[in-house]
Scaffold this motif. Structure first.
Motif, mmCIF file in Angstrom:
data_model
loop_
_atom_site.group_PDB
_atom_site.id
_atom_site.type_symbol
_atom_site.label_atom_id
_atom_site.label_comp_id
_atom_site.label_asym_id
_atom_site.label_seq_id
_atom_site.Cartn_x
_atom_site.Cartn_y
_atom_site.Cartn_z
ATOM 1 N N GLU A 18 0.835 -1.197 0.000
ATOM 2 C CA GLU A 18 0.000 0.000 0.000
ATOM 3 C C GLU A 18 0.870 1.247 0.000
ATOM 4 N N ASP A 19 0.499 2.194 -0.853
ATOM 5 C CA ASP A 19 1.248 3.446 -0.942
ATOM 6 C C ASP A 19 0.346 4.490 -1.597
ATOM 7 N N PRO A 20 0.336 5.733 -1.091
ATOM 8 C CA PRO A 20 -0.588 6.734 -1.620
ATOM 9 C C PRO A 20 -0.107 7.418 -2.899
ATOM 10 N N ARG A 41 0.802 8.542 -6.633
ATOM 11 C CA ARG A 41 0.094 8.346 -7.898
ATOM 12 C C ARG A 41 1.001 8.618 -9.096
ATOM 13 N N GLY A 101 -3.074 3.033 -5.548
ATOM 14 C CA GLY A 101 -3.012 2.795 -4.114
ATOM 15 C C GLY A 101 -2.014 1.724 -3.720
ATOM 16 N N ARG A 102 -1.392 1.065 -4.732
ATOM 17 C CA ARG A 102 -0.407 0.031 -4.446
ATOM 18 C C ARG A 102 0.776 0.167 -5.395
ATOM 19 N N ARG A 121 -4.279 -3.545 -9.619
ATOM 20 C CA ARG A 121 -5.190 -2.493 -9.168
ATOM 21 C C ARG A 121 -4.669 -1.097 -9.536
#
Length: 217
Positions: free
Chosen positions: A87-89, A91, A124-125, A162
């Motif tokens: 998980e990582d925000p 973009r 988000g990943r 995703r």
């Protein structure tokens, strides 16, 4: 989009594939014994002894090459190969250029080889770079068409990774094309696929194309 000197009348593609299919699906397991017998039969059909000093292990060598490498993708699940990432925000666009790629043309049973440039916009990943390269192997090392492979890679990043957007460009030498009569021998086929934000946004596509500019010759 595809660009080449290739006559697409040579590509008698089925109009549809089953949803989620990657390349041409298998209807059974790889039969190593039958494969080696077939190679021996092929040599004999060519008028070559299958058991002389030069060809005594040819059937085994060819079987190992096809089973482990050319068709090795059938033993790999693209979702498992890519994994869940983390998980990582962020973009920001991620691009892996120049991934070695090959597949097997189902029309002539000869390989095609080249490089893939792959990008995704995280949703988000984030995913390991080596994982993306292995995803290309899992999808490409099958009986498939370059056009299908390109689309399958982009779709896999969307579905399994995703991603908010995915892009893939493959430039390859098609041996069935290069061996054709009256060919120059240096033709290349370029295929591209865009999904998600890359399909919707010309800005995202152009950023990707600028980033890989100069890697194609």
């Amino acid at each position: 989009m595809s660009t080449s000197g290739h006559d697409h009348s040579d590509h008698d593609h089925p109009p549809h594939r089953q949803p989620g299919a990657i390349g041409i699906p298998r209807s059974g397991d790889f039969d190593a014994d039958a494969f080696e017998r077939a190679v021996g039969d092929l040599l004999r059909a060519c008028g070559i002894s299958a058991d002389n000093a030069h060809t005594g292990r040819t059937a085994q060598r060819v079987r190992e090459l096809w089973q482990r490498r050319l068709l090795g993708g059938y033993g790999l699940d693209p979702a498992e190969v890519l994994g869940d990432g983390f998980e990582d925000p962020r973009r920001d666009m991620v691009i892996v250029r120049g991934i070695a790629v090959h597949g097997v043309c189902p029309h002539h049973l000869v390989p095609f080889r080249g490089v893939a440039h792959v990008a995704y916009l995280p949703g988000g990943r984030l995913h390991g770079f080596g994982r993306i390269a292995r995803l290309v192997d899992a999808i490409g090392h099958r009986f498939t068409y370059q056009e299908w492979m390109t689309r399958d890679i982009a779709d896999a990043l969307m579905t399994h990774g995703r991603a908010a957007g995915a892009a893939c460009i493959i430039e390859a030498e098609q041996l069935c094309l290069l061996l054709g009569e009256d060919r120059r021998g240096d033709e290349r086929v370029v295929t591209q696929a865009f999904a998600g934000e890359f399909e919707r946004s010309a800005q995202a596509r152009n950023e990707f194309l600028r980033a890989i500019d100069g890697t194609r010759s």
